[in-house]
Design a protein around this motif. Structure first.
Motif, PDB file in Angstrom:
ATOM      1  N   GLN A 176       6.480  -5.003  -1.640  1.00 53.01           N
ATOM      2  CA  GLN A 176       6.372  -6.137  -2.550  1.00 53.01           C
ATOM      3  C   GLN A 176       5.580  -5.753  -3.805  1.00 53.01           C
ATOM      4  OE1 GLN A 176       4.750  -9.478  -0.471  1.00 53.01           O
ATOM      5  NE2 GLN A 176       6.445  -9.567   1.003  1.00 53.01           N
ATOM      6  N   ALA A 177       4.535  -4.970  -3.619  1.00 51.96           N
ATOM      7  CA  ALA A 177       3.728  -4.550  -4.766  1.00 51.96           C
ATOM      8  C   ALA A 177       4.531  -3.629  -5.682  1.00 51.96           C
ATOM      9  CB  ALA A 177       2.461  -3.854  -4.288  1.00 51.96           C
ATOM     10  N   THR A 195       7.700  -3.649  -6.191  1.00 52.59           N
ATOM     11  CA  THR A 195       8.750  -4.382  -6.895  1.00 52.59           C
ATOM     12  C   THR A 195       8.204  -5.599  -7.653  1.00 52.59           C
ATOM     13  OG1 THR A 195       9.228  -5.673  -4.906  1.00 52.59           O
ATOM     14  CG2 THR A 195      10.533  -3.680  -5.264  1.00 52.59           C
ATOM     15  N   ASN A 196       6.897  -5.675  -7.785  1.00 54.68           N
ATOM     16  CA  ASN A 196       6.229  -6.769  -8.499  1.00 54.68           C
ATOM     17  C   ASN A 196       6.576  -8.147  -7.937  1.00 54.68           C
ATOM     18  OD1 ASN A 196       4.807  -5.125 -10.305  1.00 54.68           O
ATOM     19  ND2 ASN A 196       6.626  -4.931 -11.599  1.00 54.68           N
ATOM     20  N   GLN A 197       6.681  -8.251  -6.625  1.00 55.49           N
ATOM     21  CA  GLN A 197       6.961  -9.533  -5.977  1.00 55.49           C
ATOM     22  C   GLN A 197       5.787  -9.996  -5.125  1.00 55.49           C
ATOM     23  OE1 GLN A 197      10.511  -8.807  -3.766  1.00 55.49           O
ATOM     24  NE2 GLN A 197      11.829  -8.924  -5.564  1.00 55.49           N
ATOM     25  N   LEU A 198       4.656  -9.372  -5.292  1.00 55.87           N
ATOM     26  CA  LEU A 198       3.492  -9.685  -4.480  1.00 55.87           C
ATOM     27  C   LEU A 198       2.895 -11.016  -4.909  1.00 55.87           C
ATOM     28  CD1 LEU A 198       1.940  -8.333  -2.199  1.00 55.87           C
ATOM     29  CD2 LEU A 198       0.503  -7.257  -3.884  1.00 55.87           C
ATOM     30  N   GLU A 199       2.852 -11.973  -3.963  1.00 54.20           N
ATOM     31  CA  GLU A 199       2.333 -13.291  -4.280  1.00 54.20           C
ATOM     32  C   GLU A 199       0.810 -13.346  -4.201  1.00 54.20           C
ATOM     33  OE1 GLU A 199       4.181 -16.250  -1.843  1.00 54.20           O
ATOM     34  OE2 GLU A 199       6.191 -15.506  -2.279  1.00 54.20           O
ATOM     35  N   LYS A 200       0.246 -12.632  -3.239  1.00 50.43           N
ATOM     36  CA  LYS A 200      -1.193 -12.701  -2.998  1.00 50.43           C
ATOM     37  C   LYS A 200      -1.757 -11.271  -2.930  1.00 50.43           C
ATOM     38  CE  LYS A 200      -4.262 -15.248   0.052  1.00 50.43           C
ATOM     39  NZ  LYS A 200      -4.360 -15.954   1.328  1.00 50.43           N
ATOM     40  N   VAL A 232      -3.466  -7.523   0.502  1.00 54.43           N
ATOM     41  CA  VAL A 232      -3.397  -6.078   0.725  1.00 54.43           C
ATOM     42  C   VAL A 232      -4.756  -5.564   1.191  1.00 54.43           C
ATOM     43  CG1 VAL A 232      -2.988  -3.835  -0.362  1.00 54.43           C
ATOM     44  CG2 VAL A 232      -1.565  -5.792  -0.975  1.00 54.43           C
ATOM     45  N   ARG A 233      -5.794  -6.003   0.522  1.00 56.89           N
ATOM     46  CA  ARG A 233      -7.151  -5.579   0.858  1.00 56.89           C
ATOM     47  C   ARG A 233      -7.576  -6.102   2.228  1.00 56.89           C
ATOM     48  NH1 ARG A 233     -12.349  -6.686  -3.076  1.00 56.89           N
ATOM     49  NH2 ARG A 233     -13.718  -5.167  -2.124  1.00 56.89           N
ATOM     50  N   GLU A 234      -7.245  -7.354   2.510  1.00 58.54           N
ATOM     51  CA  GLU A 234      -7.590  -7.946   3.805  1.00 58.54           C
ATOM     52  C   GLU A 234      -6.943  -7.180   4.953  1.00 58.54           C
ATOM     53  OE1 GLU A 234      -6.343 -12.008   3.713  1.00 58.54           O
ATOM     54  OE2 GLU A 234      -7.647 -12.508   2.032  1.00 58.54           O
ATOM     55  N   VAL A 235      -5.667  -6.877   4.799  1.00 53.54           N
ATOM     56  CA  VAL A 235      -4.931  -6.160   5.846  1.00 53.54           C
ATOM     57  C   VAL A 235      -5.522  -4.772   6.054  1.00 53.54           C
ATOM     58  CG1 VAL A 235      -2.690  -5.135   6.412  1.00 53.54           C
ATOM     59  CG2 VAL A 235      -2.800  -7.471   5.558  1.00 53.54           C
ATOM     60  N   ARG A 236      -5.811  -4.090   4.961  1.00 54.42           N
ATOM     61  CA  ARG A 236      -6.370  -2.742   5.053  1.00 54.42           C
ATOM     62  C   ARG A 236      -7.708  -2.746   5.780  1.00 54.42           C
ATOM     63  NH1 ARG A 236      -6.806  -1.397  -0.334  1.00 54.42           N
ATOM     64  NH2 ARG A 236      -9.031  -1.133  -0.168  1.00 54.42           N
TER      65      ARG A 236
END
Length: 67
Positions: free
Chosen positions: A31-32, A34-39, A43-47
């Motif tokens: 998503q990042a 393809t520039n479709q990342l909403e939140k 990404v940081r939380e998951v990592r």
């Protein structure tokens, strides 16, 4: 997810959670790209949650090895 919640889970539950988070991380990367990342903060939380789970698994493995 809170570290206390993770500590309450069994080893099998942690492994399942880790697998699910890795899949989510993979999807977030796409998503990042393809520039479709909403939140973007997700990404940081998951990592960080992945790192916490791996740390817990290592601690438990060392404790089992000592005993």
């Amino acid at each position: 997810m809170n570290i206390a919640d993770l500590k309450a889970k069994t080893d099998d539950q942690l492994a399942e959670e880790l697998t699910a988070l890795k899949k989510e991380q993979f999807n977030l990367r796409f998503q990042a790209a393809t520039n479709q990342l909403e939140k973007p903060s997700r990404v940081r939380e998951v990592r960080r949650t992945i790192a916490q789970i791996k740390t817990l698994q290592t601690e438990r493995a060392r404790a089992a090895a000592k005993a």
